[in-house]
Design a protein around this motif. Structure first.
Motif, PDB file in Angstrom:
ATOM      1  N   GLU A 190       3.357  -1.208  -4.378  1.00  0.00           N
ATOM      2  CA  GLU A 190       2.892  -1.586  -5.717  1.00  0.00           C
ATOM      3  C   GLU A 190       1.421  -2.000  -5.671  1.00  0.00           C
ATOM      4  O   GLU A 190       0.945  -2.553  -4.673  1.00  0.00           O
ATOM      5  CB  GLU A 190       3.735  -2.755  -6.239  1.00  0.00           C
ATOM      6  CG  GLU A 190       3.277  -3.311  -7.581  1.00  0.00           C
ATOM      7  CD  GLU A 190       4.082  -4.535  -8.012  1.00  0.00           C
ATOM      8  OE1 GLU A 190       3.872  -4.983  -9.143  1.00  0.00           O
ATOM      9  OE2 GLU A 190       4.893  -5.034  -7.212  1.00  0.00           O
ATOM     10  N   VAL A 191       0.697  -1.719  -6.746  1.00  0.00           N
ATOM     11  CA  VAL A 191      -0.646  -2.288  -6.936  1.00  0.00           C
ATOM     12  C   VAL A 191      -0.481  -3.411  -7.949  1.00  0.00           C
ATOM     13  O   VAL A 191      -0.217  -3.171  -9.124  1.00  0.00           O
ATOM     14  CB  VAL A 191      -1.649  -1.238  -7.433  1.00  0.00           C
ATOM     15  CG1 VAL A 191      -3.034  -1.855  -7.545  1.00  0.00           C
ATOM     16  CG2 VAL A 191      -1.687  -0.026  -6.504  1.00  0.00           C
ATOM     17  N   HIS A 192      -0.629  -4.631  -7.496  1.00  0.00           N
ATOM     18  CA  HIS A 192      -0.303  -5.827  -8.283  1.00  0.00           C
ATOM     19  C   HIS A 192      -1.575  -6.639  -8.500  1.00  0.00           C
ATOM     20  O   HIS A 192      -2.231  -7.050  -7.540  1.00  0.00           O
ATOM     21  CB  HIS A 192       0.734  -6.656  -7.527  1.00  0.00           C
ATOM     22  CG  HIS A 192       1.352  -7.756  -8.334  1.00  0.00           C
ATOM     23  ND1 HIS A 192       2.692  -7.779  -8.669  1.00  0.00           N
ATOM     24  CD2 HIS A 192       0.818  -8.873  -8.870  1.00  0.00           C
ATOM     25  CE1 HIS A 192       2.943  -8.858  -9.369  1.00  0.00           C
ATOM     26  NE2 HIS A 192       1.814  -9.546  -9.512  1.00  0.00           N
ATOM     27  N   ALA A 193      -1.948  -6.836  -9.747  1.00  0.00           N
ATOM     28  CA  ALA A 193      -3.176  -7.578 -10.059  1.00  0.00           C
ATOM     29  C   ALA A 193      -2.942  -9.084  -9.970  1.00  0.00           C
ATOM     30  O   ALA A 193      -1.868  -9.578 -10.316  1.00  0.00           O
ATOM     31  CB  ALA A 193      -3.662  -7.221 -11.460  1.00  0.00           C
ATOM     32  N   LEU A 252       0.170  -4.660   3.634  1.00  0.00           N
ATOM     33  CA  LEU A 252      -0.302  -5.328   2.424  1.00  0.00           C
ATOM     34  C   LEU A 252      -1.798  -5.560   2.556  1.00  0.00           C
ATOM     35  O   LEU A 252      -2.254  -6.209   3.502  1.00  0.00           O
ATOM     36  CB  LEU A 252       0.422  -6.667   2.227  1.00  0.00           C
ATOM     37  CG  LEU A 252      -0.144  -7.608   1.151  1.00  0.00           C
ATOM     38  CD1 LEU A 252      -0.008  -6.990  -0.234  1.00  0.00           C
ATOM     39  CD2 LEU A 252       0.551  -8.964   1.197  1.00  0.00           C
ATOM     40  N   ILE A 253      -2.575  -5.010   1.612  1.00  0.00           N
ATOM     41  CA  ILE A 253      -4.024  -5.220   1.600  1.00  0.00           C
ATOM     42  C   ILE A 253      -4.387  -6.008   0.350  1.00  0.00           C
ATOM     43  O   ILE A 253      -4.033  -5.613  -0.763  1.00  0.00           O
ATOM     44  CB  ILE A 253      -4.793  -3.884   1.606  1.00  0.00           C
ATOM     45  CG1 ILE A 253      -4.424  -3.056   2.839  1.00  0.00           C
ATOM     46  CG2 ILE A 253      -6.301  -4.139   1.577  1.00  0.00           C
ATOM     47  CD1 ILE A 253      -5.080  -1.679   2.880  1.00  0.00           C
ATOM     48  N   ILE A 254      -5.067  -7.118   0.532  1.00  0.00           N
ATOM     49  CA  ILE A 254      -5.532  -7.938  -0.582  1.00  0.00           C
ATOM     50  C   ILE A 254      -6.996  -7.605  -0.822  1.00  0.00           C
ATOM     51  O   ILE A 254      -7.821  -7.740   0.094  1.00  0.00           O
ATOM     52  CB  ILE A 254      -5.367  -9.435  -0.276  1.00  0.00           C
ATOM     53  CG1 ILE A 254      -3.897  -9.757   0.031  1.00  0.00           C
ATOM     54  CG2 ILE A 254      -5.865 -10.284  -1.449  1.00  0.00           C
ATOM     55  CD1 ILE A 254      -3.695 -11.092   0.717  1.00  0.00           C
ATOM     56  N   MET A 255      -7.333  -7.150  -2.023  1.00  0.00           N
ATOM     57  CA  MET A 255      -8.708  -6.780  -2.359  1.00  0.00           C
ATOM     58  C   MET A 255      -9.266  -7.797  -3.351  1.00  0.00           C
ATOM     59  O   MET A 255      -8.760  -7.931  -4.459  1.00  0.00           O
ATOM     60  CB  MET A 255      -8.754  -5.373  -2.953  1.00  0.00           C
ATOM     61  CG  MET A 255      -8.308  -4.281  -1.997  1.00  0.00           C
ATOM     62  SD  MET A 255      -8.510  -2.625  -2.705  1.00  0.00           S
ATOM     63  CE  MET A 255      -8.072  -1.599  -1.292  1.00  0.00           C
ATOM     64  N   LEU A 272      -3.564   4.938  -1.204  1.00  0.00           N
ATOM     65  CA  LEU A 272      -2.902   3.918  -0.383  1.00  0.00           C
ATOM     66  C   LEU A 272      -1.517   3.596  -0.935  1.00  0.00           C
ATOM     67  O   LEU A 272      -0.551   3.460  -0.176  1.00  0.00           O
ATOM     68  CB  LEU A 272      -3.763   2.657  -0.324  1.00  0.00           C
ATOM     69  CG  LEU A 272      -5.134   2.796   0.351  1.00  0.00           C
ATOM     70  CD1 LEU A 272      -5.917   1.489   0.231  1.00  0.00           C
ATOM     71  CD2 LEU A 272      -4.992   3.201   1.808  1.00  0.00           C
ATOM     72  N   LYS A 273      -1.425   3.486  -2.257  1.00  0.00           N
ATOM     73  CA  LYS A 273      -0.140   3.249  -2.906  1.00  0.00           C
ATOM     74  C   LYS A 273       0.829   4.377  -2.583  1.00  0.00           C
ATOM     75  O   LYS A 273       2.005   4.143  -2.296  1.00  0.00           O
ATOM     76  CB  LYS A 273      -0.345   3.138  -4.415  1.00  0.00           C
ATOM     77  CG  LYS A 273       0.946   3.046  -5.225  1.00  0.00           C
ATOM     78  CD  LYS A 273       0.641   3.026  -6.712  1.00  0.00           C
ATOM     79  CE  LYS A 273       1.919   3.057  -7.534  1.00  0.00           C
ATOM     80  NZ  LYS A 273       1.629   3.058  -8.988  1.00  0.00           N
ATOM     81  N   GLY A 274       0.328   5.632  -2.613  1.00  0.00           N
ATOM     82  CA  GLY A 274       1.165   6.781  -2.306  1.00  0.00           C
ATOM     83  C   GLY A 274       1.676   6.776  -0.880  1.00  0.00           C
ATOM     84  O   GLY A 274       2.713   7.387  -0.590  1.00  0.00           O
ATOM     85  N   CYS A 283      -2.915  -0.890 -12.024  1.00  0.00           N
ATOM     86  CA  CYS A 283      -1.876  -1.850 -11.644  1.00  0.00           C
ATOM     87  C   CYS A 283      -0.632  -1.707 -12.525  1.00  0.00           C
ATOM     88  O   CYS A 283      -0.726  -1.346 -13.695  1.00  0.00           O
ATOM     89  CB  CYS A 283      -2.401  -3.286 -11.742  1.00  0.00           C
ATOM     90  SG  CYS A 283      -3.862  -3.599 -10.734  1.00  0.00           S
ATOM     91  N   SER A 284       0.528  -2.000 -11.941  1.00  0.00           N
ATOM     92  CA  SER A 284       1.772  -1.967 -12.714  1.00  0.00           C
ATOM     93  C   SER A 284       2.171  -3.353 -13.201  1.00  0.00           C
ATOM     94  O   SER A 284       2.812  -3.489 -14.249  1.00  0.00           O
ATOM     95  CB  SER A 284       2.908  -1.381 -11.858  1.00  0.00           C
ATOM     96  OG  SER A 284       3.105  -2.163 -10.698  1.00  0.00           O
ATOM     97  N   HIS A 285       1.829  -4.378 -12.449  1.00  0.00           N
ATOM     98  CA  HIS A 285       2.114  -5.760 -12.826  1.00  0.00           C
ATOM     99  C   HIS A 285       0.871  -6.616 -12.601  1.00  0.00           C
ATOM    100  O   HIS A 285       0.012  -6.275 -11.782  1.00  0.00           O
ATOM    101  CB  HIS A 285       3.278  -6.341 -12.010  1.00  0.00           C
ATOM    102  CG  HIS A 285       4.621  -5.801 -12.368  1.00  0.00           C
ATOM    103  ND1 HIS A 285       5.012  -4.520 -12.043  1.00  0.00           N
ATOM    104  CD2 HIS A 285       5.663  -6.356 -13.043  1.00  0.00           C
ATOM    105  CE1 HIS A 285       6.242  -4.319 -12.488  1.00  0.00           C
ATOM    106  NE2 HIS A 285       6.657  -5.406 -13.100  1.00  0.00           N
TER     107      HIS A 285
END
Length: 357
Positions: free
Chosen positions: A44-47, A174-177, A199-201, A220-222
């Protein structure tokens, strides 16, 4: 954002890679985080969004092992931790890319990527293999950077790519940007978004810290909102985008109405289309047909900066891109980006980036 309506989230809701239970953090008598519950799904890409002082940095430092929580536990990839150390977090597959890159300027790209984990051959550094591996990893994310070039010769966007490849080389899960698009031009931001999707893929989870709501909706999805009461509330952006009432109510409670977001986007687009001209606050506010005070409020709420600060940041990004790609004079670049003179441009450039043009 045009392609978002065509997207269908394909993430398994039950595959939680990170789950935080009742995390609190105190510094002496000051409570920085209070009883936090938080979870992120694999791939997931989570904001992560919030005002300055709402606890984002403290929370991220707990996840990367820089701070130990005062209370609570962390579940990551099926394992439970009462607290993480930097080494333990890296071994588990958690890494962060901060606004201030953790790169050594005088070393090459491949030396930075393998720093502390150098490949050896018959007792000597295996530069050939490190360079070859580095080249392959850049190719995997659709980019090409000479692995032998010194990092100090790269632009900001390329250095960021080095940080991303370094994370990939460490088998990050898990990468935190942290505000990754803040110093980038529009074109560079689009490249970043493409890489984030790649990266998500690959099943890598991204926690994406940003104050730019438009890009959050884009990738982002969430989103989790860190609030000044030291709690985190989660919003499903897909449902919000589709007008789901429950998510709209959540945003309204946070004081971020869709009307405010619409006004903010109109002003941002106006600035981005007219940044090279002489702009005043009245012009920016007029783009959204609101007062100057309302314009300031919209920017402060959505981006934690004023309209004029956003204008200067955008101009700086455009000027920096020209510095890296053309041989034009400083004065020509400054004027083309909308600055009155080269001395003011130089002063604000040094204040932002720590170096002169």
């Amino acid at each position: 954002m045009n392609n978002r309506l065509e997207e269908t989230p394909q993430i398994d809701d039950t595959d939680i890679i990170l789950e935080v239970h009742k995390i609190s953090k105190r510094f002496g008598g000051i409570k920085a985080l209070n009883n936090i519950d938080f979870s992120v799904r694999r791939g997931e890409v989570h904001a992560l969004v919030g005002e300055n002082g709402a606890g984002k940095s403290t929370f991220i430092k707990i996840l990367t092992g820089a701070h130990a929580p005062s209370e609570g536990k962390i579940m990551f990839d099926g394992k439970e931790y009462s607290g993480l150390t930097p080494a333990l977090a890296l071994d588990a597959g958690i890494t962060a890319i901060y606004q201030e890159f953790n790169l050594i300027p005088f070393l090459s790209v491949s030396e930075n990527i393998y720093f502390g984990r150098e490949l050896m051959k018959q007792g000597f550094l295996d530069y050939e293999q490190m360079n070859e591996n580095t080249k392959k990893m850049f190719k995997e994310i659709g980019t090409a950077i000479n692995p032998k070039i010194r990092v100090q010769r790269l632009g900001i966007a390329q250095q960021q790519l080095v940080e991303i490849v370094k994370a990939i080389s460490k088998n990050a899960k898990l990468i935190i940007m942290d505000e990754p698009s803040a110093p980038l031009t529009e074109q560079e931001t689009e490249t970043l978004h493409t890489i984030v999707r790649q990266l998500k893929g690959r099943g890598i989870t991204i926690i994406y810290i940003s104050h730019r709501m438009e890009e959050i909706f884009e990738i982002c999805s969430h989103a989790s909102f860190c609030e000044l009461d030291m709690h985190i509330r989660v919003c499903n952006l897909w449902l919000l985008f589709c007008g789901h009432r429950e998510e709209l109510v959540k945003m309204e409670k946070l004081g971020i109405s869709l009307r405010s977001q619409s006004r903010l986007r109109k002003m941002m687009r106006y600035i981005e289309a007219n940044y090279s001209q002489k702009l005043y606050l009245e012009d920016i506010a007029q783009a959204a047909n609101i007062s100057k005070s309302e314009a300031i409020r919209c920017f402060q709420m959505g981006m934690q900066i004023s309209p004029v600060e956003y204008l200067n940041q955008y101009r700086l990004c455009q000027a920096r891109f020209e510095l890296e790609t053309t041989e034009d004079s400083i004065l020509h670049i400054a004027v083309a980006a909308g600055f009155d003179n080269s001395s003011y441009f130089t002063r604000i450039f040094k204040k932002t980036y720590g170096i002169t043009p």
